[in-house]
Design a protein around this motif. Sequence first.
Motif, PDB file in Angstrom:
ATOM      1  N   ASP A   6       7.879  22.454   2.921  1.00 39.80           N
ATOM      2  CA  ASP A   6       8.174  22.898   4.319  1.00 39.80           C
ATOM      3  C   ASP A   6       8.689  21.692   5.168  1.00 39.80           C
ATOM      4  N   SER A   7       8.837  20.457   4.728  1.00 43.78           N
ATOM      5  CA  SER A   7       9.484  19.489   5.457  1.00 43.78           C
ATOM      6  C   SER A   7      10.414  18.724   4.402  1.00 43.78           C
ATOM      7  N   ILE A   8      11.900  18.930   4.636  1.00 48.04           N
ATOM      8  CA  ILE A   8      12.843  18.361   3.669  1.00 48.04           C
ATOM      9  C   ILE A   8      13.509  17.436   4.341  1.00 48.04           C
ATOM     10  N   GLN A   9      13.076  17.014   5.705  1.00 55.33           N
ATOM     11  CA  GLN A   9      13.734  15.995   6.632  1.00 55.33           C
ATOM     12  C   GLN A   9      15.161  16.213   6.364  1.00 55.33           C
ATOM     13  N   GLU A  10      15.635  17.581   6.978  1.00 54.22           N
ATOM     14  CA  GLU A  10      16.917  17.948   6.976  1.00 54.22           C
ATOM     15  C   GLU A  10      17.951  17.381   7.961  1.00 54.22           C
ATOM     16  N   THR A  38      14.219  28.771   7.432  1.00 53.85           N
ATOM     17  CA  THR A  38      14.652  28.374   8.965  1.00 53.85           C
ATOM     18  C   THR A  38      13.850  28.774   9.955  1.00 53.85           C
ATOM     19  N   GLY A  39      13.529  27.819  10.675  1.00 54.93           N
ATOM     20  CA  GLY A  39      12.565  27.863  11.669  1.00 54.93           C
ATOM     21  C   GLY A  39      11.322  28.037  11.156  1.00 54.93           C
ATOM     22  N   GLY A  40      11.002  27.654  10.128  1.00 59.74           N
ATOM     23  CA  GLY A  40       9.725  27.729   9.411  1.00 59.74           C
ATOM     24  C   GLY A  40       9.333  29.029   8.530  1.00 59.74           C
ATOM     25  N   ASN A 129      22.962  28.062   9.547  1.00 59.06           N
ATOM     26  CA  ASN A 129      21.790  27.962  10.224  1.00 59.06           C
ATOM     27  C   ASN A 129      21.073  26.686   9.735  1.00 59.06           C
ATOM     28  N   ALA A 130      20.479  26.006  10.505  1.00 62.39           N
ATOM     29  CA  ALA A 130      19.852  24.877   9.647  1.00 62.39           C
ATOM     30  C   ALA A 130      18.728  25.286   9.011  1.00 62.39           C
ATOM     31  N   VAL A 131      18.646  24.815   7.773  1.00 61.90           N
ATOM     32  CA  VAL A 131      17.540  25.198   6.466  1.00 61.90           C
ATOM     33  C   VAL A 131      16.614  23.980   6.708  1.00 61.90           C
ATOM     34  N   ASN A 132      15.091  24.258   6.999  1.00 61.44           N
ATOM     35  CA  ASN A 132      14.293  23.192   7.208  1.00 61.44           C
ATOM     36  C   ASN A 132      13.186  23.348   5.734  1.00 61.44           C
ATOM     37  N   GLY A 133      13.297  24.116   5.065  1.00 62.57           N
ATOM     38  CA  GLY A 133      12.344  24.223   3.754  1.00 62.57           C
ATOM     39  C   GLY A 133      12.776  25.027   2.603  1.00 62.57           C
TER      40      GLY A 133
END
Length: 156
Positions: A6-10, A38-40, A129-133
């Motif tokens: 859940d936290s890939i420090q993107e 995206t967005g959790g 889209n920003a991937v965050n996980g």
Amino acid sequence: STLDFDSIQESEYNVHFMTISDFAPQTDNRALGLRFKTGGATDSGLNYQYAMQRNTAATSSELRSSNDSKIWLAYNCSVTSNETTNGYFYIYNAGDSSKYTFVTTHFMMIDKDSNQSSNFQSAVYDIANAVNGIGFLTSGDPLEYGTFSLYGIAEG
């Protein structure tokens, strides 16, 4: 039933590198897949495209491609002792909301029919889209065995 990062420090890393060691499903003939967050929230829509070159000792070569709700990393995974799936993949542009996220993979295994198997693959999450996980799943059983390690590669 799934494994999530859940936290890939993107925002810190443009490239991510993941290794998967000794993955084995609970039941023979399962596939291992991944989805992005995206967005959790996990995106399970038809936003993933991939092409895979799969080689086995029994069937020589096979090409798969798909527009799917996930990226399948490996097929016909075995649960039998010492018939585990091992591999690695790179993720590019995960934190850049103006670009697609790309993936390249390489996996090796002894499959459910005791055949040596390897595959190479290219994939894209076709939404800018920003991937965050990252989330992992199988084609049937809960995810239970294996070591999943994630690394970030900073631009130099």
